[in-house]
Scaffold this motif. Sequence first.
Motif, PDB file in Angstrom:
ATOM      1  N   GLY A 450      17.955 -19.601  52.205  1.00 26.48           N
ATOM      2  CA  GLY A 450      17.954 -20.297  50.910  1.00 26.48           C
ATOM      3  C   GLY A 450      18.437 -19.424  49.790  1.00 26.48           C
ATOM      4  N   ILE A 451      17.980 -18.158  49.779  1.00 26.24           N
ATOM      5  CA  ILE A 451      18.431 -17.231  48.734  1.00 26.24           C
ATOM      6  C   ILE A 451      19.926 -16.978  48.885  1.00 26.24           C
ATOM      7  N   GLY A 452      20.377 -16.886  50.128  1.00 25.28           N
ATOM      8  CA  GLY A 452      21.830 -16.665  50.339  1.00 25.28           C
ATOM      9  C   GLY A 452      22.653 -17.810  49.791  1.00 25.28           C
ATOM     10  N   LEU A 453      22.203 -19.052  50.032  1.00 22.63           N
ATOM     11  CA  LEU A 453      22.931 -20.200  49.480  1.00 22.63           C
ATOM     12  C   LEU A 453      22.956 -20.170  47.957  1.00 22.63           C
ATOM     13  N   LEU A 454      21.832 -19.786  47.347  1.00 20.70           N
ATOM     14  CA  LEU A 454      21.767 -19.691  45.890  1.00 20.70           C
ATOM     15  C   LEU A 454      22.760 -18.674  45.368  1.00 20.70           C
ATOM     16  N   ILE A 455      22.804 -17.503  46.009  1.00 19.15           N
ATOM     17  CA  ILE A 455      23.716 -16.448  45.549  1.00 19.15           C
ATOM     18  C   ILE A 455      25.161 -16.856  45.803  1.00 19.15           C
ATOM     19  N   ALA A 456      25.424 -17.514  46.952  1.00 19.70           N
ATOM     20  CA  ALA A 456      26.799 -17.898  47.279  1.00 19.70           C
ATOM     21  C   ALA A 456      27.334 -18.953  46.323  1.00 19.70           C
ATOM     22  N   ALA A 457      26.459 -19.807  45.785  1.00 16.19           N
ATOM     23  CA  ALA A 457      26.927 -20.871  44.901  1.00 16.19           C
ATOM     24  C   ALA A 457      27.373 -20.343  43.547  1.00 16.19           C
ATOM     25  N   VAL A 488      25.927 -23.654  29.346  1.00 14.41           N
ATOM     26  CA  VAL A 488      25.541 -23.815  30.749  1.00 14.41           C
ATOM     27  C   VAL A 488      25.965 -22.606  31.564  1.00 14.41           C
ATOM     28  N   VAL A 489      27.189 -22.156  31.343  1.00 14.72           N
ATOM     29  CA  VAL A 489      27.714 -21.014  32.101  1.00 14.72           C
ATOM     30  C   VAL A 489      26.898 -19.757  31.795  1.00 14.72           C
ATOM     31  N   MET A 490      26.526 -19.601  30.522  1.00 16.00           N
ATOM     32  CA  MET A 490      25.729 -18.432  30.159  1.00 16.00           C
ATOM     33  C   MET A 490      24.388 -18.435  30.903  1.00 16.00           C
ATOM     34  N   VAL A 491      23.788 -19.615  31.010  1.00 18.39           N
ATOM     35  CA  VAL A 491      22.516 -19.704  31.744  1.00 18.39           C
ATOM     36  C   VAL A 491      22.720 -19.361  33.214  1.00 18.39           C
ATOM     37  N   LEU A 492      23.854 -19.851  33.798  1.00 18.54           N
ATOM     38  CA  LEU A 492      24.127 -19.539  35.207  1.00 18.54           C
ATOM     39  C   LEU A 492      24.281 -18.036  35.413  1.00 18.54           C
ATOM     40  N   ARG A 493      24.995 -17.417  34.468  1.00 21.07           N
ATOM     41  CA  ARG A 493      25.164 -15.965  34.596  1.00 21.07           C
ATOM     42  C   ARG A 493      23.805 -15.251  34.490  1.00 21.07           C
ATOM     43  N   GLN A 494      22.951 -15.734  33.592  1.00 20.83           N
ATOM     44  CA  GLN A 494      21.622 -15.133  33.467  1.00 20.83           C
ATOM     45  C   GLN A 494      20.805 -15.332  34.739  1.00 20.83           C
ATOM     46  N   ILE A 495      20.954 -16.512  35.346  1.00 20.47           N
ATOM     47  CA  ILE A 495      20.247 -16.764  36.612  1.00 20.47           C
ATOM     48  C   ILE A 495      20.734 -15.800  37.683  1.00 20.47           C
ATOM     49  N   GLY A 496      22.083 -15.633  37.738  1.00 19.17           N
ATOM     50  CA  GLY A 496      22.629 -14.692  38.726  1.00 19.17           C
ATOM     51  C   GLY A 496      22.118 -13.284  38.502  1.00 19.17           C
ATOM     52  N   GLY A 497      22.054 -12.899  37.222  1.00 21.83           N
ATOM     53  CA  GLY A 497      21.544 -11.554  36.928  1.00 21.83           C
ATOM     54  C   GLY A 497      20.081 -11.410  37.306  1.00 21.83           C
ATOM     55  N   TRP A 501      18.519  -8.913  40.045  1.00 17.87           N
ATOM     56  CA  TRP A 501      17.458  -7.951  39.674  1.00 17.87           C
ATOM     57  C   TRP A 501      16.308  -8.030  40.645  1.00 17.87           C
ATOM     58  N   VAL A 502      15.933  -9.277  40.996  1.00 16.12           N
ATOM     59  CA  VAL A 502      14.826  -9.451  41.938  1.00 16.12           C
ATOM     60  C   VAL A 502      15.162  -8.853  43.291  1.00 16.12           C
ATOM     61  N   LEU A 503      16.397  -9.131  43.757  1.00 10.81           N
ATOM     62  CA  LEU A 503      16.798  -8.598  45.063  1.00 10.81           C
ATOM     63  C   LEU A 503      16.885  -7.087  45.031  1.00 10.81           C
ATOM     64  N   ASP A 504      17.325  -6.577  43.883  1.00 10.35           N
ATOM     65  CA  ASP A 504      17.416  -5.118  43.782  1.00 10.35           C
ATOM     66  C   ASP A 504      16.028  -4.492  43.898  1.00 10.35           C
ATOM     67  N   LYS A 505      15.033  -5.112  43.237  1.00 10.11           N
ATOM     68  CA  LYS A 505      13.680  -4.587  43.312  1.00 10.11           C
ATOM     69  C   LYS A 505      13.107  -4.682  44.722  1.00 10.11           C
ATOM     70  N   LEU A 506      13.559  -5.709  45.454  1.00 12.40           N
ATOM     71  CA  LEU A 506      13.082  -5.873  46.828  1.00 12.40           C
ATOM     72  C   LEU A 506      13.886  -5.060  47.821  1.00 12.40           C
ATOM     73  N   GLY A 507      14.964  -4.431  47.334  1.00 11.23           N
ATOM     74  CA  GLY A 507      15.798  -3.643  48.239  1.00 11.23           C
ATOM     75  C   GLY A 507      16.713  -4.484  49.098  1.00 11.23           C
TER      76      GLY A 507
END
Length: 594
Positions: A450-457, A488-497, A501-507
Amino acid sequence: MSTKLEKLTFSIDLLTKGVTGKVGEVQRSLDSLASKSSAAFMQIGMGAAGVAGAGMSLLNIVQPAREMNKALAEVSTLDVSDQALKLLSNEALKYSIQFGESATAFVSSAYDIQSSIAGLDGSELAKFTRASNVLAKATKADAATMTGYMGTMYGIFKQQADVMGKAEWVEQLTGQTATAVKMFSTNGREMSSAFTSLGANATAAGIQAAEQMAILGTLQASMSGSEAGTKYKAFLAGVGNAQKTLGLSFTDSQGRMLGMMDILGKLKGKFGDTLSLADAGELKKAFGSEEAVSLINMLMADTKGLGAAIDQIGNINGMDKASQMAGKMVDPLDRVAQGANAVRIALGQSILKGVAPFANKLADTLGVLSKWTQMFPNITKWVGTGLVVILGLAAALGTLSIITGMSRVAMIGLQPAITALTWGLNGMRTAITLVNLAWKANPLGMIIGGIGLLIAALPTLLGLWDSFKQAFGDTLWGKVVMAVLNPVVMVLRQIGGAVSWVLDKLGLLPEFSGALSSAVQGVSASGGQGVVDTPAMLDAPRSASVPSGGVTQSISNAMTRNSSNSRTIQQVNITTSKELDAQSINEMAWMAAG
């Protein structure tokens, strides 16, 4: 974690609806502006059309009367009285209805008649004009030609016309000319040319108009009117000398020239019914020209017919014959049309009498305003500026209507892109929902997928947005769309960031770079064989190894809660485009564990 994903799903759902809502608001605003502008222009147009229509209707009604009045005004410049003009106007309307011809042209021809024939009173001018136009209709000539003919004939027969009376004379002349034209199969134009060439020589010699017409008409059987007049003129010029040379008398006891029938009779008595070559030579010597001999030769061939023609033409009184001939050439539909035009003239003249004072006042007022523009240039300048501003506003609204229409077309063309973007957001919402469900079910493979699909989109949507800006960023409608969708695009970019960040903290950031969604498809939640593909494009900087007690501990705890303590790691095939160190292999193995 589940709560955060639910909030993220809710946020994206709002964004998805917001995109459609914003575009809808823009479209509705443009439609409203276009509708109001169009309505305003329509109201202005209808008002202007009403004013213009009323003005055009009035002009259409009075236009024939205006033309008639202009023609009458031209005739009035020749010192024609108002009473004569009224008679002329009435006669013109009667003529137009009877013969289906223009009343205005009738009045215009009166100008030429009055110019060539001085001293005509009111009734005489109207009768001369009618006679000329009726003769033109009867003899297939135009009014100008017959008007000139009347002037020429009056100059030739002025003494006779004055004695008889101008009105009676012109009607008789009209009837005689029409009869001659019919008798000799000629036309009014040729007869006019014949008398123009002949001039007043025959009249000066005492020859009556009927005889002159008969002679000229007979000659026109084999020659043009002007040539016939030239031959007759040559004969008259040589007749005085011929009588001396031939020993014949061509004059009466009072010294006046005999008629053509008497002269031809004496020539026949001397030379016979036909002329030989020698006779023709003697006559040429006597008359002094070949033209005179040609005339004698032609007329001697049918003296009986010539005499009958002279008598028939001489017996014509009035213009009834011409009227009959003209009536046979009238088209009934022309009569109807000219009758309607006559009504419009009469009605228009009445209207113009009432409008004339107002029109004169208006013209005087405009003259005053014209003077004021010179006396007060500053006021004129401001008035002109005000008009320019009004016209500018009207032009701006018109341009805005055009732009609105173009924007509507652009929105229609952009609808597929907006739909695709909406689908992408809906897909992201679905992916996050799956991730949320995965966390609740707690199989690690579904969570990672699920996380992969979110990042891929995200890269796909952001890539579409960048392509759109490059393609349409310089257009007017493109800027409108960008203004709406940029938040809308700005929000998407913030979501991606935030996700990064979450994935970075989880390694887990390196493992989710690029197309990780394809890799997680090979992970079996049931512990079956899976394949993890690590493309070479994963060049993102690697973070430190998974911290002790991090993801491994989370996985262990999750498995303890949802399954027995026993676990089996079956065969895992790891495919990669670059070498993996022990740490990476260990991490991959733990991720694939089901």
